[in-house]
Design an enzyme around this catalytic site. Sequence first.
Site, PDB file in Angstrom:
ATOM      1  N   GLU A   1      18.440  44.512  -2.298  1.00 51.79           N
ATOM      2  CA  GLU A   1      19.276  45.393  -1.481  1.00 51.79           C
ATOM      3  C   GLU A   1      20.639  45.563  -2.157  1.00 51.79           C
ATOM      4  OE1 GLU A   1      20.757  43.906   2.317  1.00 51.79           O
ATOM      5  OE2 GLU A   1      20.219  45.814   3.240  1.00 51.79           O
TER       6      GLU A   1
ATOM      7  N   CYS B   1      21.764  49.372   6.871  1.00 54.32           N
ATOM      8  CA  CYS B   1      20.611  48.479   6.687  1.00 54.32           C
ATOM      9  C   CYS B   1      19.327  49.251   6.444  1.00 54.32           C
ATOM     10  CB  CYS B   1      20.473  47.557   7.888  1.00 54.32           C
ATOM     11  SG  CYS B   1      20.392  48.454   9.442  1.00 54.32           S
TER      12      CYS B   1
ATOM     13  N   LYS C   1      31.091  37.036  17.226  1.00 55.89           N
ATOM     14  CA  LYS C   1      31.762  36.662  15.970  1.00 55.89           C
ATOM     15  C   LYS C   1      31.668  37.879  15.043  1.00 55.89           C
ATOM     16  CE  LYS C   1      31.839  35.171  12.076  1.00 55.89           C
ATOM     17  NZ  LYS C   1      32.424  36.064  11.057  1.00 55.89           N
TER      18      LYS C   1
HETATM   19  P1  NAD Z   1      26.491  38.663   6.121  1.00 51.32           P
HETATM   20  O1  NAD Z   1      25.173  38.078   6.430  1.00 51.32           O
HETATM   21  O2  NAD Z   1      27.235  38.161   4.957  1.00 51.32           O
HETATM   22  O3  NAD Z   1      27.475  38.539   7.364  1.00 51.32           O
HETATM   23  C1  NAD Z   1      27.088  38.909   8.658  1.00 51.32           C
HETATM   24  C2  NAD Z   1      27.816  38.052   9.662  1.00 51.32           C
HETATM   25  O4  NAD Z   1      27.356  36.698   9.550  1.00 51.32           O
HETATM   26  C3  NAD Z   1      29.335  37.994   9.455  1.00 51.32           C
HETATM   27  O5  NAD Z   1      29.975  37.980  10.717  1.00 51.32           O
HETATM   28  C4  NAD Z   1      29.522  36.653   8.759  1.00 51.32           C
HETATM   29  O6  NAD Z   1      30.804  36.094   8.929  1.00 51.32           O
HETATM   30  C5  NAD Z   1      28.477  35.826   9.459  1.00 51.32           C
HETATM   31  N1  NAD Z   1      28.048  34.635   8.727  1.00 51.32           N
HETATM   32  C6  NAD Z   1      27.950  34.475   7.379  1.00 51.32           C
HETATM   33  N2  NAD Z   1      27.510  33.239   7.098  1.00 51.32           N
HETATM   34  C7  NAD Z   1      27.332  32.595   8.287  1.00 51.32           C
HETATM   35  C8  NAD Z   1      26.890  31.294   8.648  1.00 51.32           C
HETATM   36  N3  NAD Z   1      26.517  30.398   7.733  1.00 51.32           N
HETATM   37  N4  NAD Z   1      26.811  30.982   9.956  1.00 51.32           N
HETATM   38  C9  NAD Z   1      27.159  31.882  10.905  1.00 51.32           C
HETATM   39  N5  NAD Z   1      27.603  33.124  10.617  1.00 51.32           N
HETATM   40  C10 NAD Z   1      27.673  33.482   9.317  1.00 51.32           C
HETATM   41  O7  NAD Z   1      26.217  40.212   6.000  1.00 51.32           O
HETATM   42  P2  NAD Z   1      27.262  41.348   5.724  1.00 51.32           P
HETATM   43  O8  NAD Z   1      27.562  41.336   4.266  1.00 51.32           O
HETATM   44  O9  NAD Z   1      28.394  41.258   6.676  1.00 51.32           O
HETATM   45  O10 NAD Z   1      26.411  42.636   6.130  1.00 51.32           O
HETATM   46  C11 NAD Z   1      25.519  43.222   5.264  1.00 51.32           C
HETATM   47  C12 NAD Z   1      24.106  42.805   5.576  1.00 51.32           C
HETATM   48  O11 NAD Z   1      23.794  43.092   6.932  1.00 51.32           O
HETATM   49  C13 NAD Z   1      23.112  43.600   4.769  1.00 51.32           C
HETATM   50  O12 NAD Z   1      22.108  42.757   4.285  1.00 51.32           O
HETATM   51  C14 NAD Z   1      22.541  44.588   5.766  1.00 51.32           C
HETATM   52  O13 NAD Z   1      21.277  45.074   5.474  1.00 51.32           O
HETATM   53  C15 NAD Z   1      22.576  43.801   7.016  1.00 51.32           C
HETATM   54  N6  NAD Z   1      22.560  44.694   8.178  1.00 51.32           N
HETATM   55  C16 NAD Z   1      21.419  44.753   8.907  1.00 51.32           C
HETATM   56  C17 NAD Z   1      21.334  45.604   9.993  1.00 51.32           C
HETATM   57  C18 NAD Z   1      20.080  45.657  10.813  1.00 51.32           C
HETATM   58  O14 NAD Z   1      20.150  46.097  11.941  1.00 51.32           O
HETATM   59  N7  NAD Z   1      18.969  45.225  10.314  1.00 51.32           N
HETATM   60  C19 NAD Z   1      22.424  46.407  10.338  1.00 51.32           C
HETATM   61  C20 NAD Z   1      23.569  46.330   9.566  1.00 51.32           C
HETATM   62  C21 NAD Z   1      23.620  45.450   8.476  1.00 51.32           C
END
Ligand code: NAD
Length: 479
Positions: free
Chosen positions: A387, A284, A174
Site C-alpha cells: 500500500e 484506504c 484517539k
Molecule cells: P496508523 O495505523 O499508523 O495509525 C492509525 C491510528 O492508530 C492513529 O491514531 C495512531 O496514533 C494509532 N496507533 C498507532 N500505533 C498504535 C498502537 N500501538 N496502539 C494504539 N494505537 C496506535 O495508520 P495511519 O498512517 O494513521 O493511516 C493510514 C492507514 O489507515 C492506511 O493503511 C489506510 O489504508 C488505513 N485506513 C483504512 C481505512 C479503512 O476504512 N479500511 C480508512 C482510512 C485509512
Amino acid sequence: MNEYRNLIGGRLAPAADGRTLDSVNPATGEVWARIPASGKADADAAVAAAREAFPMWSGMPALGRARFLRQVAEVFTRHAEELARLETTDNGRILRDTLKKDLPGMTYLWQIAAGQVLDAVKGDTVILGPDSLGLTRREPYGVALCIIPWNSPISTFSAKAAYALAAGNTVIVKPAEQASASVLRLGELLAEVFPPGVLNIVSGLGEDVGDPLVRHRGVNKVSLTGSTQTGQAITRASADALKPLTFELGGKSPNIVFADADLDAAARGVTVDSVFTGNAGQVCVAGSRILIQRPVWDEMIGRITAIASHVTLGDPLDMATTMGPIVSAGQYERVTSYLEIAEKEGAGLVFGGRTGAEVVPSLPGGYWVAPTLFTASDNSLRICQEEIFGPVAVAIPFDTDDEALAISNDSSYGLAAGVWTRDLARAHRFVRDLQSGTVWVNTFRQMPPGLPFGGIKDSGYGHDAVLEYTREKAAIIQT
Ligand code: NAD
C-alpha cells in the site's frame, strides 16, 4: 497558533504533563496548531471518566440517547464550514470534499445512528417449551475505544463514535497525531452536548496514549481504522484481556476494466473517483492497481492520462483545487520512496513522478506529489503488492477473466475492488469470486450507510455499525 485540548470527563484539559505535539499544515509545511501529547495518565483519566458515566448512559432508555445523537447532527450542520476548514488545513483533504461531501454526510450519519438506537436493544424470543422461554438481550460492551487515522478524521470519528454511543457504550476517541485538530475542536463543541464522561477525546502518539488505552482493563472494546501493522500491534497488546476488536485496515484494491465497459465512466472511476482524489490517493479503498483488458489498453491509458492532466494541485482551501498535498513529511517520504522503488523494479512511468515545489511552485513548503501512473506486467512487484497511500497507481494488462481474477486476488489485502463491464454474468461472477469486503460494479468508492463496509485478509474484519458495539446475552426462563 491554534491550541487544542483533550476532552476528559466533560472538561477540556491539556495533557497531564503539559506536553504538546505540533500540527503541521501539509500545504505549507508550517506549524499551525498544537495538540496535547497525551500519555498514560491521560489514558487512565479518560477510562475512569468513561467508566463513571457508563451506568447512566447505558441505563438511559434508548430513545433518550437518540435525542443526544440528533443534537450532534445539528452541531455538524451549524459548524460545517468551520469544521471543514479546520480539517482541510490540518490534513490537506480539499475543501471541496470536506465541505461539500464529508460534513453534510456527518449530519446524515448521526441522524441515522439516532434512528438505530432501538436496533441495539432488540433481542429474540424463543419458546423452548410450554413452561420455558428463551430470550436474548443485546448489551453495550462498556467503554469503547475508537482509534482513528488522519485521512478523514471527522468521518472516521463519526462512523465509530455515533454507533458506539447509540448502542449505549461510553466512548474514548484517539485521533491520529498527524491530524487531530478537527476532532479536538469537535470535542469542544460536543462537551456542551453530552453528559460528562460519555464522550472523551485524547490526542497523542499511538505508542504513548493509544497503547496504554488498548491495554487498559477498563476498556472493553477496541475499534481501529488504520494500518495493518497497527492492527497487529493492537491484537498483541489486547490478547491477554481477549478484547473484542473491529479493524478497518489498509488495502491494495484492484479496479478492473474490461473491453466491453463504458470506457468514459471507467476512466473516471479508475482515476479521480479512486486514486487521484481530493486527498491525493490517501484513501484506504484507492484502486491503486488498475487492471486493463488488452484490447482497450492503449485507449484506457490515453483516457487516464488525459483525466490526470486536468487534476489541479494547490491550496486545498481553494475551491478550484481538485487534489491536495500528502498529509505529513513522514508520509511524503514514504510515497516518494515508492517512486524510486518503482524505477528500480523496472516499472514503466506513463506520467507523473514529480514531487515537491516543482508540482506547486506557489506553495514550496507543501508535501506535493503529482498524479503518477506506472505500468507493470508482473503483479509481484512491490508497487503492486504494498500500500503506497498516495496518488500513485500501477496499470497491469490482462487477457482473460480468469487472469483478471487471479491477479486481483494475488494480494495480502482484501478491502475493495471495482469491475467495469456490461456483461451481467461476468459482474456476478466477479462479485462472488473477488476476495474483498466490497465489490463495486460500474461505480467506485460508494459507501452508503446501510451496507457494511469492511475488509477481509490483511484489510481487517468487522465493520462499524450499531450491532458491532453490542454483545448478546442469552436467558432461559423456566416457569
Ligand atoms: P496508523 O495505523 O499508523 O495509525 C492509525 C491510528 O492508530 C492513529 O491514531 C495512531 O496514533 C494509532 N496507533 C498507532 N500505533 C498504535 C498502537 N500501538 N496502539 C494504539 N494505537 C496506535 O495508520 P495511519 O498512517 O494513521 O493511516 C493510514 C492507514 O489507515 C492506511 O493503511 C489506510 O489504508 C488505513 N485506513 C483504512 C481505512 C479503512 O476504512 N479500511 C480508512 C482510512 C485509512
